[in-house]
Design a protein around this motif. Sequence first.
Motif, short mmCIF file in Angstrom:
data_model
loop_
_atom_site.label_atom_id
_atom_site.label_comp_id
_atom_site.label_asym_id
_atom_site.label_seq_id
_atom_site.Cartn_x
_atom_site.Cartn_y
_atom_site.Cartn_z
N PRO A 55 0.84 -1.20 0.00
CA PRO A 55 0.00 0.00 0.00
C PRO A 55 0.87 1.25 0.00
CG PRO A 55 0.06 -0.93 2.19
CD PRO A 55 0.83 -1.86 1.30
N ILE A 56 0.40 2.25 -0.71
CA ILE A 56 1.06 3.56 -0.70
C ILE A 56 0.37 4.48 0.29
CG2 ILE A 56 1.66 5.56 -2.11
CD1 ILE A 56 1.69 3.63 -4.52
N SER A 57 -0.95 4.36 0.34
CA SER A 57 -1.77 5.14 1.29
C SER A 57 -3.02 4.32 1.58
CB SER A 57 -2.13 6.50 0.70
OG SER A 57 -3.05 6.35 -0.36
N ASN A 58 -3.98 4.90 2.27
CA ASN A 58 -5.25 4.20 2.53
C ASN A 58 -6.05 3.94 1.26
OD1 ASN A 58 -4.85 3.89 5.24
ND2 ASN A 58 -6.09 5.66 5.84
N SER A 59 -5.80 4.71 0.21
CA SER A 59 -6.60 4.56 -1.00
C SER A 59 -5.81 4.11 -2.22
CB SER A 59 -7.31 5.88 -1.31
OG SER A 59 -6.35 6.89 -1.56
N THR A 60 -4.51 3.91 -2.12
CA THR A 60 -3.72 3.50 -3.28
C THR A 60 -2.79 2.35 -2.91
OG1 THR A 60 -1.99 5.13 -2.80
CG2 THR A 60 -3.74 5.81 -4.31
N LEU A 61 -2.49 1.52 -3.92
CA LEU A 61 -1.53 0.44 -3.72
C LEU A 61 -0.85 0.10 -5.04
CD1 LEU A 61 -2.72 -2.53 -4.89
CD2 LEU A 61 -4.21 -2.22 -2.95
N LEU A 62 0.29 -0.57 -4.93
CA LEU A 62 1.01 -1.11 -6.08
C LEU A 62 0.95 -2.63 -5.99
CD1 LEU A 62 4.23 1.08 -6.23
CD2 LEU A 62 2.33 1.09 -7.83
N ARG A 63 0.75 -3.28 -7.13
CA ARG A 63 0.68 -4.74 -7.18
C ARG A 63 1.50 -5.21 -8.38
NH1 ARG A 63 -5.18 -7.07 -7.44
NH2 ARG A 63 -5.09 -6.59 -5.22
N PHE A 64 2.30 -6.24 -8.16
CA PHE A 64 3.15 -6.82 -9.21
C PHE A 64 2.89 -8.33 -9.26
CE2 PHE A 64 5.27 -3.18 -7.34
CZ PHE A 64 5.53 -2.40 -8.45
N ASP A 65 2.65 -8.86 -10.45
CA ASP A 65 2.39 -10.29 -10.64
C ASP A 65 3.35 -10.85 -11.68
OD1 ASP A 65 -0.14 -10.72 -9.10
OD2 ASP A 65 -0.88 -9.20 -10.49
N GLY A 79 4.23 -14.55 -18.10
CA GLY A 79 3.59 -13.25 -18.06
C GLY A 79 3.98 -12.47 -16.82
N ALA A 80 3.83 -11.16 -16.92
CA ALA A 80 4.09 -10.26 -15.80
C ALA A 80 3.20 -9.04 -15.98
CB ALA A 80 5.55 -9.85 -15.76
N ARG A 81 2.87 -8.41 -14.86
CA ARG A 81 2.10 -7.18 -14.93
C ARG A 81 2.36 -6.35 -13.69
NH1 ARG A 81 -3.62 -6.69 -12.95
NH2 ARG A 81 -3.69 -8.02 -11.13
N ALA A 82 2.14 -5.07 -13.82
CA ALA A 82 2.20 -4.13 -12.71
C ALA A 82 0.90 -3.35 -12.69
CB ALA A 82 3.39 -3.19 -12.86
N GLU A 83 0.41 -3.07 -11.51
CA GLU A 83 -0.88 -2.39 -11.39
C GLU A 83 -0.78 -1.31 -10.32
OE1 GLU A 83 -5.30 -3.56 -9.70
OE2 GLU A 83 -4.07 -5.10 -10.62
N TYR A 84 -1.30 -0.15 -10.64
CA TYR A 84 -1.50 0.92 -9.66
C TYR A 84 -2.99 0.98 -9.41
CZ TYR A 84 -2.04 5.61 -7.78
OH TYR A 84 -2.39 6.69 -6.99
N ARG A 85 -3.41 0.80 -8.18
CA ARG A 85 -4.84 0.76 -7.86
C ARG A 85 -5.18 1.94 -6.96
NH1 ARG A 85 -7.96 -4.63 -6.25
NH2 ARG A 85 -7.45 -4.96 -8.42
N TRP A 86 -6.23 2.65 -7.36
CA TRP A 86 -6.73 3.78 -6.59
C TRP A 86 -8.18 3.50 -6.24
CZ3 TRP A 86 -9.58 8.26 -9.02
CH2 TRP A 86 -9.91 9.22 -8.06
N LYS A 87 -8.48 3.45 -4.97
CA LYS A 87 -9.84 3.23 -4.48
C LYS A 87 -10.50 4.58 -4.24
CE LYS A 87 -8.09 -0.63 -1.84
NZ LYS A 87 -7.92 -1.13 -0.49
N PHE A 88 -11.68 4.76 -4.77
CA PHE A 88 -12.38 6.02 -4.57
C PHE A 88 -13.80 5.80 -4.10
CE2 PHE A 88 -12.75 4.79 -8.95
CZ PHE A 88 -14.08 4.97 -9.24
#
Length: 88
Positions: A55-65, A79-88
């Motif tokens: 997690p970066i903050s309460n509403s954002t995170l980074l995920r790597f697969d 396969g590989a992926r990176a994801e930036y997730r923002w919860k709103f």
Amino acid sequence: TANKTYGAAIGVDLLSPQFTHQLILEAAVVQVFGDAADRNAAGNEYGIGARYQVPISNSTLLRFDVMHGWLEGADDVTGARAEYRWKF
């Protein structure tokens, strides 16, 4: 479809003490039986995967697969992926 196949998967979810980092490790297998004309899987399949999440903050995170699969009768897959997730 799972026609004329059987398999299993296992994984472990490792959380840091303060739940600030997460690492997931997984492995799976699919075995085939019977006539190849009656199923979608060309042959036995094996796969491994990993995910790291922070997690970066309460509403954002980074995920790597990342993942790799070994397929009988077909090309292996990676396969590989990176994801930036923002919860709103």
